[in-house]
Design a protein around this motif. Structure first.
Motif, PDB file in Angstrom:
ATOM      1  N   ARG A  99       2.750  -6.814  11.473  1.00  0.00           N
ATOM      2  CA  ARG A  99       2.872  -7.682  10.304  1.00  0.00           C
ATOM      3  C   ARG A  99       3.224  -6.927   9.026  1.00  0.00           C
ATOM      4  N   VAL A 100       3.107  -5.612   9.084  1.00  0.00           N
ATOM      5  CA  VAL A 100       3.429  -4.774   7.933  1.00  0.00           C
ATOM      6  C   VAL A 100       4.209  -3.559   8.410  1.00  0.00           C
ATOM      7  N   PHE A 138       0.120   2.275  -3.116  1.00  0.00           N
ATOM      8  CA  PHE A 138       0.977   1.333  -2.405  1.00  0.00           C
ATOM      9  C   PHE A 138       1.903   0.604  -3.379  1.00  0.00           C
ATOM     10  N   VAL A 139       3.136   0.373  -2.940  1.00  0.00           N
ATOM     11  CA  VAL A 139       4.041  -0.524  -3.640  1.00  0.00           C
ATOM     12  C   VAL A 139       4.547  -1.539  -2.630  1.00  0.00           C
ATOM     13  N   GLU A 140       4.824  -2.725  -3.118  1.00  0.00           N
ATOM     14  CA  GLU A 140       5.210  -3.830  -2.237  1.00  0.00           C
ATOM     15  C   GLU A 140       6.640  -4.262  -2.530  1.00  0.00           C
ATOM     16  N   ALA A 183      -3.041  -7.636   6.871  1.00  0.00           N
ATOM     17  CA  ALA A 183      -2.687  -6.326   7.405  1.00  0.00           C
ATOM     18  C   ALA A 183      -2.589  -5.285   6.292  1.00  0.00           C
ATOM     19  N   ALA A 184      -1.979  -5.666   5.160  1.00  0.00           N
ATOM     20  CA  ALA A 184      -1.880  -4.756   4.025  1.00  0.00           C
ATOM     21  C   ALA A 184      -3.267  -4.389   3.495  1.00  0.00           C
ATOM     22  N   LYS A 224       5.679  -7.979   5.882  1.00  0.00           N
ATOM     23  CA  LYS A 224       5.593  -7.361   4.559  1.00  0.00           C
ATOM     24  C   LYS A 224       6.119  -5.937   4.662  1.00  0.00           C
ATOM     25  N   ILE A 225       7.012  -5.566   3.734  1.00  0.00           N
ATOM     26  CA  ILE A 225       7.533  -4.200   3.666  1.00  0.00           C
ATOM     27  C   ILE A 225       6.880  -3.508   2.476  1.00  0.00           C
ATOM     28  N   MET A 226       6.276  -2.353   2.726  1.00  0.00           N
ATOM     29  CA  MET A 226       5.572  -1.636   1.670  1.00  0.00           C
ATOM     30  C   MET A 226       5.990  -0.176   1.650  1.00  0.00           C
TER      31      MET A 226
END
Length: 284
Positions: free
Chosen positions: A168-169, A270-272, A80-81, A255-257
């Motif tokens: 999912r993100v 983007f940062v993860e 997804a990312a 996933k949190i971005m």
């Protein structure tokens, strides 16, 4: 050849963007643990590699190869990312695939929606989320509010996207030249001149951007970018105080971005959000 030319155009865009403060910002602001204490010390922001497409070009892979790797069915948070990153790459390169005019597609999504990502974005009219990520009907669950703030109401919408729709993100998307962030940088006396509701909104931003270091930046554009990115990390921090989200991040199902959209180039950095490496190493 079309894909190769698209990647070459993208590489030129990346070269231009790299001259700005954004890459330094992503490392300086985000690659460190949260400061709220307790369990939050186990997590940190890490910059995702913005040049993965450029390296793919050098290794001989094309944009089509990367699309094939993702596939049409997105099953994992990482897929997804990557879909968001590829969509933004198409947007920057001028190779978008969106076609919102198809009657049958609209009819299909009348019956159901299956978004793969939820975006907490700003209301700014210059940040059209579906266009920025080149996604069509039913792909993104978008929550927009000035300053992309995490409040009980916006978090409720994100909880719905996670629990019911199965995204999912979750991406908190800030942007260049954000008016809400700029207002939150003002003095208390200036903020008090705004109507009550605007003051309440700015109260969700001010704690993340009111720092001596930001105010000491002489370049107005750099100051705005640093503040916008700090606001993104602060809002993600708020999201991660929600055990529903944090438990799913720990389990690997979400996933949190964070993201920073540069209006002038169209590029998203983007940062993860993930556990600190030393935490994982200690369990081995």
């Amino acid at each position: 050849m079309a894909s190769l030319r698209a990647l070459m155009r993208l590489s030129l865009s990346l070269g231009r963007v790299s001259q700005t403060t954004t890459p330094r910002l992503a490392t300086q602001v985000c690659a460190r643990p949260f400061t709220d204490g307790g369990d939050m010390q186990k997590y940190e922001f890490l910059p995702r590699n913005r040049n993965f497409l450029l390296r793919s070009l050098r290794s001989g892979r094309t944009l089509a190869d990367l699309h094939a790797e993702v596939g049409t069915e997105i099953k994992t948070p990482e897929e997804a990312a990557l879909a968001l990153e590829l969509g933004n790459a198409r947007f920057v390169a001028g190779k978008t695939r969106r076609d919102d005019s198809q009657f049958l597609e609209r009819r299909v999504h009348y019956l159901a929606q299956e978004p793969f990502a939820a975006i907490l974005g700003c209301s700014d009219s210059r940040v059209p989320v579906e266009m920025v990520f080149d996604q069509s009907f039913g792909k993104l669950f978008v929550v927009r509010v000035a300053g992309n703030i995490a409040t009980p109401f916006t978090m409720a919408s994100l909880e719905y996207a996670i629990l019911v729709l199965g995204v999912r993100v979750v991406l908190v998307l800030g942007h260049e030249a954000c008016g809400a962030v700029g207002a939150a940088l003002q003095t208390d006396e200036q903020v008090k001149k705004f109507p009550d509701n605007i003051q309440k909104l700015l109260g969700f931003i001010s704690p993340h951007v009111q720092s001596e270091w930001i105010h000491n930046l002489h370049d107005e554009r750099s100051r705005g970018r640093e503040a916008a990115f700090r606001n993104v990390t602060g809002q993600v921090n708020t999201l991660m105080s929600n055990t529903l989200l944090r438990d799913r991040v720990d389990a690997g199902s979400l996933k949190i971005m964070g993201g920073f959209y540069e209006i002038s180039s169209g590029m998203v950095d983007f940062v993860e959000f993930q556990k600190r490496q030393e935490e994982d190493e200690g369990k081995k």
